[in-house]
Design an enzyme around this catalytic site. Structure first.
Site, PDB file in Angstrom:
ATOM      1  N   HIS A 140       0.859  -1.169   0.000  1.00  0.00           N
ATOM      2  CA  HIS A 140       0.000   0.000   0.000  1.00  0.00           C
ATOM      3  C   HIS A 140       0.901   1.226   0.000  1.00  0.00           C
ATOM      4  O   HIS A 140       2.004   1.211   0.521  1.00  0.00           O
ATOM      5  CB  HIS A 140      -0.871  -0.038   1.264  1.00  0.00           C
ATOM      6  N   ASP A 213       3.291  -3.496   8.254  1.00  0.00           N
ATOM      7  CA  ASP A 213       2.060  -2.760   7.979  1.00  0.00           C
ATOM      8  C   ASP A 213       0.921  -3.696   8.356  1.00  0.00           C
ATOM      9  O   ASP A 213       0.555  -4.592   7.605  1.00  0.00           O
ATOM     10  CB  ASP A 213       1.996  -2.368   6.508  1.00  0.00           C
ATOM     11  N   GLN A 216      -4.244  -4.475   7.503  1.00  0.00           N
ATOM     12  CA  GLN A 216      -5.179  -5.525   7.113  1.00  0.00           C
ATOM     13  C   GLN A 216      -5.007  -6.812   7.908  1.00  0.00           C
ATOM     14  O   GLN A 216      -5.880  -7.676   7.883  1.00  0.00           O
ATOM     15  CB  GLN A 216      -5.034  -5.844   5.614  1.00  0.00           C
ATOM     16  N   LYS A 239      -9.738   0.734  10.528  1.00  0.00           N
ATOM     17  CA  LYS A 239      -9.814  -0.599   9.941  1.00  0.00           C
ATOM     18  C   LYS A 239     -10.014  -1.674  11.014  1.00  0.00           C
ATOM     19  O   LYS A 239     -10.175  -2.849  10.687  1.00  0.00           O
ATOM     20  CB  LYS A 239      -8.555  -0.897   9.130  1.00  0.00           C
ATOM     21  N   CYS A 381      -4.735   2.280  -3.736  1.00  0.00           N
ATOM     22  CA  CYS A 381      -3.474   2.825  -3.207  1.00  0.00           C
ATOM     23  C   CYS A 381      -2.351   1.798  -3.293  1.00  0.00           C
ATOM     24  O   CYS A 381      -1.516   1.684  -2.390  1.00  0.00           O
ATOM     25  CB  CYS A 381      -3.648   3.298  -1.768  1.00  0.00           C
TER      26      CYS A 381
END
Length: 476
Positions: A140, A213, A216, A239, A381
């Site tokens: 991303h 990251d 998710q 999220k 993105c």
């Protein structure tokens, strides 16, 4: 001909279609208008962009709002209460991702904010050049652009398989003295991931740290810094079912204590003079200004709710929904499910697909206007990845979470099938780059202030963001 109402009641997979949500979320009973005059329950299959608030989170926010006041330097009773709430939330957020005793938790705005913060803390190379950071092209933009801006980034193209990608990482890590490897915990495009334990081992063997990251991954799987050995993790409240403006960066203290303060302002300093400033250590060093107390409390409440779930139940729920999406969409002629690594295991509930010969924006507009289904279209993105995979024009992404039901997944599969086999019933046109319904009859919510603006709002956004490319991107 099958009616829209009948289509919305059909089931693509009866066994999965009966699956209930794992946790109640705000908005699950919201009705939205469709072009044939009906109102249908909104099927939010855009969880990967921003997840709805858990009911437990909303209740917690309502509970603490009367207690809100200034923090850290207030002598008043409610200031002391708010400070205690904020610091307790910080501790809980760190615990949720397995922070080690010596780790520090910095409350940020979101994953993007967290990774930009860390980018300012990577120590320079001994030769005085910016610290070297290795990143894959699958990331991303939040985990790509901050490193590029420092001037020390190397972007490595991912391989056609997990094994090939790991081999490429091993070779590249041996070529230079990298300070950091930045890697996604789960792709926001496909839900796939590299085996984290192997990635951490490769990086540490080469003397590099690892930042994950977790945008998710964290909301969908249990994760622990202590257990994985990863050095840092960044994730977003919006999220993680806490869309109240807070996120977090959690990890090793030394870089954060010495790095460039993320914002210059009150609260981040020990002493200010006209010629020199003494900065605090982390986390205060990076939290200048009045902190988002309510956002931090909301994120902590989401962490508590997710931690209370049976991990096996969470995994089974998401795996079943994802499998129904992949199997159902793959069974439709002309629909192609996107993959990065066919050999990836245990992907999270993010599925991207294309409909051959059809603009992704049109498909997404149809799903919304004629079925009340929210998905995301564009390049998510992740422009370099979509370009490498051959989707320069974008694709369509459906994503699920703890508030998703099997019936919502079935609605999407049936709606895509109806689109392919029968086509839209409404007329659509591109207005300033955005697909919209011609003479859209759908009303806007009363009191929203959007009367007369609904059809042009998205077009206005696209006009302002034209430099981003031909398709809109989601929030970081």
């Amino acid at each position: 001909m099958t009616t829209l109402a009948e289509l919305d009641c059909q089931t693509a997979a009866p066994d999965v279609a009966a699956a209930p949500a794992l946790l109640p979320v705000v908005g699950s009973d919201t009705l939205v208008p469709v072009v044939d005059g009906r109102s249908v329950p909104y099927a939010n299959l855009d969880v990967a962009a921003s997840a709805p608030a858990l009911r437990a989170v909303a209740d917690r926010v309502t509970e603490v709002l009367p207690l809100y006041a200034s923090v850290h330097r207030g002598a008043g009773y409610l200031s002391q209460v708010s400070t205690a709430l904020y610091e307790a939330a910080r501790a809980r957020i760190g615990e949720f991702v397995g922070a080690r005793d010596e780790d520090v938790t910095v409350v940020t705005r979101n994953t993007t904010d967290s990774l930009n913060l860390l980018a300012g803390c990577v120590p320079p190379h001994p030769d005085g050049t910016p610290g070297r950071v290795l990143v894959l092209d699958v990331e991303h933009h939040a985990n790509l652009l901050p490193w590029q801006r420092t001037g020390g980034a190397t972007v490595l193209a991912g391989g056609a398989s997990v094994a090939e990608t790991l081999s490429g990482l091993r070779t590249e890590l041996a070529r230079f003295d990298y300070a950091l490897l930045a890697v996604t915990g789960a792709s926001n495009v496909t839900g796939e991931a590299l085996p984290l334990a192997e990635v951490v081992r490769l990086a540490h063997d080469a003397g590099a740290r690892v930042v994950l990251d977790g945008a998710q991954l964290v909301p969908h799987r249990g994760f622990s810094l202590a257990q994985t050995g990863a050095d840092y993790v960044a994730f977003s409240g919006h999220k993680t079912y806490a869309p109240f403006g807070a996120g977090a960066l959690v990890g090793r203290r030394d870089w954060l204590d010495a790095g460039t303060p993320h914002l210059a302002g009150g609260g981040a300093v020990r002493q200010v003079g006209l010629d020199a400033t003494q900065w605090q250590t982390a986390p205060a060093r990076h939290e200048a200004g009045s902190p988002n107390v309510v956002g931090a409390v909301a994120l902590a409440a989401a962490c508590d709710a997710l931690a209370a779930l049976d991990p096996a139940a969470l995994h089974a729920h998401e795996a079943a929904l994802r499998a129904a999406l992949v199997d159902g969409l793959s069974s439709i002629e002309g629909v192609r499910v996107v993959t990065v690594w066919p050999d990836a295991t245990d992907p999270v509930g993010v599925v991207t697909f294309s409909v051959t010969g059809h603009d992704p924006g049109l498909v997404a507009a149809y799903l919304s206007a004629e079925h009340g289904i929210g998905v995301r279209d564009g390049r998510f993105c992740a422009h370099p990845l979509l370009a490498r995979l051959g989707y320069d024009a974008g694709a369509i992404r459906a994503s699920v979470g703890v508030g998703t039901t099997g019936a919502e997944v079935a609605r999407l599969v049936d709606a895509v099938r109806a689109y392919v086999e029968q086509g839209p019933s409404a007329r659509y046109a591109v207005v300033d780059g955005c697909w919209t319904v011609v003479d859209d009859p759908r009303p806007v919510p009363a009191g929203s202030g959007l009367e007369g603006l609904f059809a042009t709002a998205a077009a206005g956004f696209l006009a302002d963001a034209a430099a981003c490319g031909p398709a809109p991107d989601g929030p970081a």
